[in-house]
Motif scaffolding. Sequence first.
Motif, PDB file in Angstrom:
ATOM      1  N   ASP A 114      16.009  20.557  -3.762  1.00  0.00           N
ATOM      2  CA  ASP A 114      15.581  20.731  -5.145  1.00  0.00           C
ATOM      3  C   ASP A 114      15.041  22.135  -5.403  1.00  0.00           C
ATOM      4  O   ASP A 114      14.095  22.304  -6.171  1.00  0.00           O
ATOM      5  N   GLU A 115      15.645  23.102  -4.772  1.00  0.00           N
ATOM      6  CA  GLU A 115      15.267  24.512  -4.928  1.00  0.00           C
ATOM      7  C   GLU A 115      13.822  24.793  -4.506  1.00  0.00           C
ATOM      8  O   GLU A 115      13.228  25.784  -4.902  1.00  0.00           O
ATOM      9  N   SER A 116      13.274  23.933  -3.691  1.00  0.00           N
ATOM     10  CA  SER A 116      11.900  24.154  -3.248  1.00  0.00           C
ATOM     11  C   SER A 116      11.848  24.422  -1.740  1.00  0.00           C
ATOM     12  O   SER A 116      12.232  23.580  -0.941  1.00  0.00           O
ATOM     13  N   PRO A 117      11.378  25.602  -1.358  1.00  0.00           N
ATOM     14  CA  PRO A 117      11.293  25.958   0.065  1.00  0.00           C
ATOM     15  C   PRO A 117      10.442  24.966   0.849  1.00  0.00           C
ATOM     16  O   PRO A 117      10.731  24.651   1.999  1.00  0.00           O
ATOM     17  N   LYS A 118       9.413  24.463   0.192  1.00  0.00           N
ATOM     18  CA  LYS A 118       8.527  23.519   0.861  1.00  0.00           C
ATOM     19  C   LYS A 118       9.273  22.226   1.219  1.00  0.00           C
ATOM     20  O   LYS A 118       9.224  21.730   2.349  1.00  0.00           O
ATOM     21  N   LEU A 119       9.987  21.729   0.230  1.00  0.00           N
ATOM     22  CA  LEU A 119      10.750  20.511   0.474  1.00  0.00           C
ATOM     23  C   LEU A 119      11.829  20.762   1.525  1.00  0.00           C
ATOM     24  O   LEU A 119      12.138  19.917   2.355  1.00  0.00           O
ATOM     25  N   GLN A 120      12.396  21.931   1.455  1.00  0.00           N
ATOM     26  CA  GLN A 120      13.421  22.291   2.413  1.00  0.00           C
ATOM     27  C   GLN A 120      12.868  22.227   3.831  1.00  0.00           C
ATOM     28  O   GLN A 120      13.485  21.666   4.739  1.00  0.00           O
ATOM     29  N   ASP A 121      11.706  22.783   4.014  1.00  0.00           N
ATOM     30  CA  ASP A 121      11.068  22.768   5.327  1.00  0.00           C
ATOM     31  C   ASP A 121      10.759  21.343   5.774  1.00  0.00           C
ATOM     32  O   ASP A 121      10.911  20.992   6.938  1.00  0.00           O
ATOM     33  N   ASP A 122      10.341  20.567   4.833  1.00  0.00           N
ATOM     34  CA  ASP A 122      10.075  19.168   5.100  1.00  0.00           C
ATOM     35  C   ASP A 122      11.303  18.486   5.689  1.00  0.00           C
ATOM     36  O   ASP A 122      11.227  17.779   6.678  1.00  0.00           O
ATOM     37  N   HIS A 123      12.417  18.719   5.051  1.00  0.00           N
ATOM     38  CA  HIS A 123      13.655  18.121   5.515  1.00  0.00           C
ATOM     39  C   HIS A 123      14.050  18.650   6.881  1.00  0.00           C
ATOM     40  O   HIS A 123      14.496  17.895   7.740  1.00  0.00           O
TER      41      HIS A 123
END
Lengths: 356, 356
Positions: free
Chosen positions: A98-107
């Motif tokens: 969702d264009e969020s680096p934080k969420l990306q890292d989470d994944h």
Amino acid sequence: MAGIKDVAAAAGVSVATVSRVLNAHPSVSEDARSRVLAAVDELGYRPNAVARSLRTAQTRTLGLIISDVMNPYFTELARSVEEEARALGYSVIIGNADESPKLQDDHVRTLLDRRIDGLLVSPTDGGSPQLLDAARAGTPTVFVDRWIPGVDVPVVRADGSAAVRDLVAHLHGLGHRRLAIIAGPAATTTGSERVDAFRAALGAYGLELPEEYVGQGDFQAESGRRVTEAFLALPEPPEVVFAADNLMALGALDAIRARGLRIPGDIALAAFDDIPWFVHTDPPVTAIAQPTRELGRAAVRALTAVIEGRRARSVTLPARLVVRRSCGEPGAPPGTAPPARPDQSPTPRPRPRSNP
Amino acid sequence: MAGIKDVAAAAGVSVATVSRVLNAHPSVSEDARSRVLAAVDELGYRPNAVARSLRTAQTRTLGLIISDVMNPYFTELARSVEEEARALGYSVIIGNADESPKLQDDHVRTLLDRRIDGLLVSPTDGGSPQLLDAARAGTPTVFVDRWIPGVDVPVVRADGSAAVRDLVAHLHGLGHRRLAIIAGPAATTTGSERVDAFRAALGAYGLELPEEYVGQGDFQAESGRRVTEAFLALPEPPEVVFAADNLMALGALDAIRARGLRIPGDIALAAFDDIPWFVHTDPPVTAIAQPTRELGRAAVRALTAVIEGRRARSVTLPARLVVRRSCGEPGAPPGTAPPARPDQSPTPRPRPRSNP
DNA sequence: GGGTTCCGTGGAATCGATTACACGGAGGAT
DNA sequence: ATCCTCCGTGTAATCGATTCCACGGAACCC
């Protein structure tokens, strides 16, 4: 649920032999094999992939992290990735960043915990910590569509510069001179590359790309609308709006309609990323089509290559211009929208693929 | 990669203690806990989910099988499922069945092999063997959107009948009397239910739904086009075409345009399933919107309930009518389409939006 | 005919966690 | 003081596969 021990017991052999049969190991007698197979069949036995993964240290699972699942481009990418992976015996866990680096890292973290064999990423930004760590720590990784400069990881992407040149040629040939672009986030490679390619192509025709003709979008429809409204409010509005992705093009379409303007009569519209819907809009939108299916397949192949220890090279596939009606109709109908339409026009530029 | 043994060694405790700390087990001294935490931190230790799954017999993974990932409705569903699952600590493996029972079974098998904790399915057909086996064998299963009659599994879906009645009322109020429907495959519940609801709603106004006004589609755009062309070729073509899903509506839109007809002037169009794109078409399409996000969330909650041994009930959420402009503009607008747009126009057709 | 090789097979270790059980020591009850 | 109860901890079994190693017997080679 029946385990390998049950099968061994039923077939009157050891678990080792059962395992060998299941993994097509050569040294098993024909007799033992058939007894095992019969037992497997009778018990409806299916090997436990979790146990197998623990032992073999491979999960035959790929992680795919994309920046926006609702974007048809990424949906199609995800689909082709899943298809190719399945053909190769892999499953895919999709994470939506969702264009969020934080969420990306989470994944990334979750996927790593699950010991996926490889990571396919279309990074949202210049480099979130977990992702960089993973790549550097040796997790098989491949970037797709977008990439992070300076990270030594194969990249599978489309090169749109030739198609952008074709587009500019097409627009120039139609008499347009004031061309504007709705750019994507500068932090993404696709965001900046497309602007650069556009500017370069304009340059070849002696055209400028003034600052006020570069609108800053974020790959979402709403930003396309906002930027386009700003364009239209300019003392000298552009004759063409080129959106750097499909959603922003949609926003642009709305903004133009809301002003009561007609396409292409009053203003022309083109988009990067072709999607099925562009055939159905009114008018159909001229767009630059990426070979999405092939990108997905190539990405999976590259990733599996890395996983299996082969060295994979980056892949760049050409995008191509698909002329429809949103930029105006040349002397002879150039379009390529609906299914089977003969494309050959006697006029110059028979097939938009060369560069001036 | 560091394992639990390394952590134990670094902290000077046993693996049991490390495990207890990690799982928030009460009986661990504060001293031991802090030493373990420090060691975890220093080594960058992350528990191996595969090993954990083997031991605990749960993977904290859900399988989601949908019939068409490229359909925006299912994409949105998948997105909300993934979001809710993640919030609950689950990952999701998505399988695209592509409306093929064989592929669907394939996915079920793979997911079962991977020992997913539960299965979320929008079945493509009346019951493929693997799926039925899985459900009966006690694999936690929940149907979403579509379901299979006679199978005792919770169903999370939207009820469109009230919205269909609203739609028919809307159309009737606009003076339309000859209403046709493009149906989905009869093998799917959504395919047949929508036709039934439509027929019932017509009946309430004393209207018939003649055989030739029921076209057989397959939830794909092409079938919508084909059926609509047949409608238009009828001696007495319908005044309204109601497509049972969004893709078929798109096909219908094309077919109508190809005939050079105007919407809603010459013929009206409505669709089941609302998607963001319907706001952007010309004219915006009146549609029945399902509470997709809520469906996804409810489905995940129901599934996790079953997984945890709680008994889950089926959930039915109401769909609602979103009036836009593809059926004509009523005197007083009943609709609820875009956010806050004062849609009330005193004169008909205020903005230049039609095409010659 | 005796030794070597090869083949099919089984026993047991292993992957990395969780957890039942045992155990030593501290504290409370009597 | 003695016994019982907890509490914190460690040892070892366990989950379900794969795979190394050893072993018995058949075949092969001189």
